[in-house]
Design an enzyme around this catalytic site. Structure first.
Site, PDB file in Angstrom:
ATOM      1  N   VAL A   1      34.051 -48.498 -59.359  1.00 34.13           N
ATOM      2  CA  VAL A   1      33.728 -47.850 -60.632  1.00 34.13           C
ATOM      3  C   VAL A   1      33.205 -48.894 -61.628  1.00 34.13           C
ATOM      4  O   VAL A   1      32.179 -48.691 -62.283  1.00 34.13           O
ATOM      5  CB  VAL A   1      34.967 -47.121 -61.200  1.00 34.13           C
ATOM      6  CG1 VAL A   1      34.741 -46.689 -62.646  1.00 34.13           C
ATOM      7  CG2 VAL A   1      35.305 -45.910 -60.323  1.00 34.13           C
TER       8      VAL A   1
ATOM      9  N   SER B   1      43.149 -52.958 -62.609  1.00 40.71           N
ATOM     10  CA  SER B   1      41.782 -52.794 -62.114  1.00 40.71           C
ATOM     11  C   SER B   1      40.758 -53.230 -63.158  1.00 40.71           C
ATOM     12  O   SER B   1      40.915 -52.962 -64.354  1.00 40.71           O
ATOM     13  CB  SER B   1      41.529 -51.333 -61.756  1.00 40.71           C
ATOM     14  OG  SER B   1      40.183 -51.162 -61.380  1.00 40.71           O
ATOM     15  N   ALA B   2      39.700 -53.863 -62.670  1.00 45.85           N
ATOM     16  CA  ALA B   2      38.573 -54.225 -63.544  1.00 45.85           C
ATOM     17  C   ALA B   2      37.867 -52.978 -64.080  1.00 45.85           C
ATOM     18  O   ALA B   2      37.045 -53.075 -64.991  1.00 45.85           O
ATOM     19  CB  ALA B   2      37.585 -55.107 -62.782  1.00 45.85           C
ATOM     20  N   ASP B   3      38.212 -51.808 -63.527  1.00 44.14           N
ATOM     21  CA  ASP B   3      37.630 -50.570 -64.072  1.00 44.14           C
ATOM     22  C   ASP B   3      38.005 -50.403 -65.546  1.00 44.14           C
ATOM     23  O   ASP B   3      37.224 -49.874 -66.333  1.00 44.14           O
ATOM     24  CB  ASP B   3      38.151 -49.337 -63.313  1.00 44.14           C
ATOM     25  CG  ASP B   3      37.667 -49.268 -61.866  1.00 44.14           C
ATOM     26  OD1 ASP B   3      36.854 -50.121 -61.462  1.00 44.14           O
ATOM     27  OD2 ASP B   3      38.127 -48.354 -61.141  1.00 44.14           O
TER      28      ASP B   3
ATOM     29  N   LYS C   1      45.122 -42.011 -59.776  1.00 44.25           N
ATOM     30  CA  LYS C   1      46.174 -41.619 -58.821  1.00 44.25           C
ATOM     31  C   LYS C   1      47.544 -42.092 -59.277  1.00 44.25           C
ATOM     32  O   LYS C   1      47.673 -43.151 -59.876  1.00 44.25           O
ATOM     33  CB  LYS C   1      45.895 -42.240 -57.453  1.00 44.25           C
ATOM     34  CG  LYS C   1      45.069 -41.368 -56.554  1.00 44.25           C
ATOM     35  CD  LYS C   1      44.866 -42.004 -55.227  1.00 44.25           C
ATOM     36  CE  LYS C   1      44.352 -43.407 -55.337  1.00 44.25           C
ATOM     37  NZ  LYS C   1      43.116 -43.574 -56.055  1.00 44.25           N
TER      38      LYS C   1
ATOM     39  N   ASP D   1      48.143 -56.973 -61.771  1.00 47.42           N
ATOM     40  CA  ASP D   1      47.135 -56.248 -60.998  1.00 47.42           C
ATOM     41  C   ASP D   1      46.670 -55.041 -61.805  1.00 47.42           C
ATOM     42  O   ASP D   1      47.273 -53.969 -61.774  1.00 47.42           O
ATOM     43  CB  ASP D   1      47.708 -55.816 -59.641  1.00 47.42           C
ATOM     44  CG  ASP D   1      46.617 -55.249 -58.714  1.00 47.42           C
ATOM     45  OD1 ASP D   1      45.478 -55.063 -59.192  1.00 47.42           O
ATOM     46  OD2 ASP D   1      46.916 -55.001 -57.535  1.00 47.42           O
TER      47      ASP D   1
ATOM     48  N   LYS E   1      33.932 -54.713 -50.619  1.00 49.88           N
ATOM     49  CA  LYS E   1      34.235 -53.923 -51.815  1.00 49.88           C
ATOM     50  C   LYS E   1      33.916 -54.802 -53.019  1.00 49.88           C
ATOM     51  O   LYS E   1      34.512 -55.859 -53.195  1.00 49.88           O
ATOM     52  CB  LYS E   1      35.716 -53.530 -51.784  1.00 49.88           C
ATOM     53  CG  LYS E   1      36.214 -52.833 -53.043  1.00 49.88           C
ATOM     54  CD  LYS E   1      37.694 -52.473 -52.911  1.00 49.88           C
ATOM     55  CE  LYS E   1      38.304 -52.110 -54.247  1.00 49.88           C
ATOM     56  NZ  LYS E   1      39.740 -51.828 -54.152  1.00 49.88           N
TER      57      LYS E   1
ATOM     58  N   GLU F   1      29.228 -43.766 -57.106  1.00 46.52           N
ATOM     59  CA  GLU F   1      29.651 -45.083 -56.587  1.00 46.52           C
ATOM     60  C   GLU F   1      29.671 -45.104 -55.056  1.00 46.52           C
ATOM     61  O   GLU F   1      29.663 -44.057 -54.405  1.00 46.52           O
ATOM     62  CB  GLU F   1      31.029 -45.452 -57.133  1.00 46.52           C
ATOM     63  CG  GLU F   1      32.095 -44.416 -56.805  1.00 46.52           C
ATOM     64  CD  GLU F   1      33.451 -45.032 -56.536  1.00 46.52           C
ATOM     65  OE1 GLU F   1      33.499 -46.058 -55.829  1.00 46.52           O
ATOM     66  OE2 GLU F   1      34.450 -44.467 -57.010  1.00 46.52           O
TER      67      GLU F   1
HETATM   68  N1  PSU Z   1      40.296 -44.222 -56.292  1.00 44.62           N
HETATM   69  C1  PSU Z   1      40.195 -43.485 -55.148  1.00 44.62           C
HETATM   70  N2  PSU Z   1      39.385 -43.888 -54.148  1.00 44.62           N
HETATM   71  C2  PSU Z   1      38.684 -45.035 -54.253  1.00 44.62           C
HETATM   72  C3  PSU Z   1      38.779 -45.782 -55.461  1.00 44.62           C
HETATM   73  C4  PSU Z   1      39.601 -45.332 -56.444  1.00 44.62           C
HETATM   74  O1  PSU Z   1      40.842 -42.473 -55.040  1.00 44.62           O
HETATM   75  O2  PSU Z   1      37.982 -45.384 -53.301  1.00 44.62           O
HETATM   76  C5  PSU Z   1      37.975 -47.030 -55.619  1.00 44.62           C
HETATM   77  C6  PSU Z   1      37.041 -46.928 -56.833  1.00 44.62           C
HETATM   78  O3  PSU Z   1      35.786 -47.459 -56.472  1.00 44.62           O
HETATM   79  C7  PSU Z   1      37.705 -47.796 -57.884  1.00 44.62           C
HETATM   80  C8  PSU Z   1      38.387 -48.836 -57.028  1.00 44.62           C
HETATM   81  O4  PSU Z   1      36.807 -48.370 -58.786  1.00 44.62           O
HETATM   82  O5  PSU Z   1      38.854 -48.112 -55.881  1.00 44.62           O
HETATM   83  C9  PSU Z   1      39.519 -49.532 -57.751  1.00 44.62           C
HETATM   84  O6  PSU Z   1      39.976 -50.586 -56.983  1.00 44.62           O
HETATM   85  P1  PSU Z   1      40.939 -51.683 -57.619  1.00 44.62           P
HETATM   86  O7  PSU Z   1      42.217 -50.953 -57.891  1.00 44.62           O
HETATM   87  O8  PSU Z   1      41.068 -52.731 -56.547  1.00 44.62           O
HETATM   88  O9  PSU Z   1      40.283 -52.174 -58.870  1.00 44.62           O
HETATM   89 MN    MN Z   2      43.468 -54.947 -58.259  1.00 43.77          MN
END
Ligand code: PSU
Ligand code: MN
Length: 303
Positions: free
Chosen positions: A104, A138-140, A157, A136, A84, A23
């Site tokens: 991701v 993540s879309a992951d 994390k 909130d 992003k 990614e």
């Molecule tokens: N975890 C990390 N570093 C990162 C990310 C996650 O330690 O840079 C990134 C990844 O690309 C993940 C995204 O898909 O953050 C998730 O962001 P959000 O929580 O806004 O969905």
């Molecule tokens: Mn988010």
């Protein structure tokens, strides 16, 4: 389709050789410049050392690129303010002709379009703390239920709500496999206190699970969680103190939405005197290596 495979990635896929997706949010928002370029290159090198072809995925000038050359990766890593992009952002960023770093979720979708089945990252996104109220999430997580890609990570994390993240993964039917562990790793630390139902202790075992997952035609992906190496691991309780401080600052500064994860990473880096960055780098490289080995094992058995 507005998707461009590099010559090397196209040829590897045509010949059934091992390819690993990587990614770009990690490059543009996970690490500070100029170290981010070195990390992007080190991830590709780790995939190559395992005998697979790396395919870093990003949006460059309105085109989806799968496999970046040295020049393109250098330009992306050096550019300030790259958007992003998670899945919902892809259409507008493509149409704008601008560049974007894929999360991701977005990387999984594009990898699937390209025919890539193994993907390495640092940590996935999940349910944020307080997510049961803020929503909130993540879309992951929903994307893991949609794209049939094996994602190698170091867990999620502990800035996140890990128990709720695991609940969502279970609801979405995503297999979570511990690599040489029966506990969900929490990124900087090998521990989270959360037990995993399934584990693999070598690459052959992992490949057997990935093949079964594929043969079942499950609609989504599979998560492989590899703990950070002991020499880079940070104490979970100490990290937790930093996280609480970083979250309080985020709240105070009104940081929300997609900015939260990058903000917390920067604050943790400061609070830890750079130790979180070194752990992040080490675990991401180890994941790229394991993903490379898995992709090679899958290619050797015809997928
Ligand atoms: N975890 C990390 N570093 C990162 C990310 C996650 O330690 O840079 C990134 C990844 O690309 C993940 C995204 O898909 O953050 C998730 O962001 P959000 O929580 O806004 O969905
Ligand atoms: Mn988010």
């Amino acid at each position: 389709m507005p998707i461009e495979l590099s010559q090397e990635v196209r040829s590897a896929l045509e010949h059934g050789r091992a390819v690993v997706a990587l990614e770009s949010t990690l490059i543009c928002h996970g690490f500070p410049r100029p170290e981010n370029l070195a990390v992007g290159q080190a991830l590709e090198a780790a995939v190559r050392a395992a005998g697979a072809v790396p395919a870093t995925i990003a949006i460059l000038k309105g085109k989806v690129r799968v496999g970046l050359g040295q020049l393109a990766m250098g330009a992306l890593a050096g550019e300030e303010g790259v958007a992003k992009c998670t899945v919902r952002d892809l259409p507008a960023v493509l149409a704008s002709g601008k560049s974007g770093a894929t999360t991701v979720a977005a990387t999984m979708h594009i990898a699937t379009l390209a025919g890539i089945r193994v993907f390495a990252t640092g940590g996935i996104g999940g349910v944020h703390r307080g997510g049961e109220a803020s929503l909130d999430v993540s879309a992951d997580l929903p994307q893991l239920a949609r794209s049939p890609v094996v994602v190698v990570c170091a867990g999620a994390k502990s800035v996140l709500d890990l128990p709720r993240t695991m609940e969502v993964l279970e609801t979405q039917g995503v297999p979570v496999i511990g690599y040489r562990t029966s506990e969900l790793p929490s990124f900087y630390s090998p521990h989270s206190g959360l037990r995993l139902q399934h584990r693999a202790d070598d690459v052959a075992q992992l490949a057997a699970i990935a093949r079964a997952h594929h043969d079942l035609r499950l609609p989504g992906g599979m998560l492989v969680c590899q703990p950070v190496a002991a020499e880079f691991a940070l104490d979970g309780a100490v990290v937790d103190d930093w996280i609480r401080a970083a979250l309080a600052e985020a709240e105070l500064e009104g940081v929300h939405g997609p900015a939260v994860t990058p903000f917390l990473l920067r604050r943790l880096e400061k609070l830890s005197g750079g130790r979180t960055l070194r752990a992040n780098r080490a675990l991401a490289i180890a994941n790229a290596k394991l993903a490379g080995e898995l992709a090679v094992a899958l290619a050797a058995s015809g997928g």
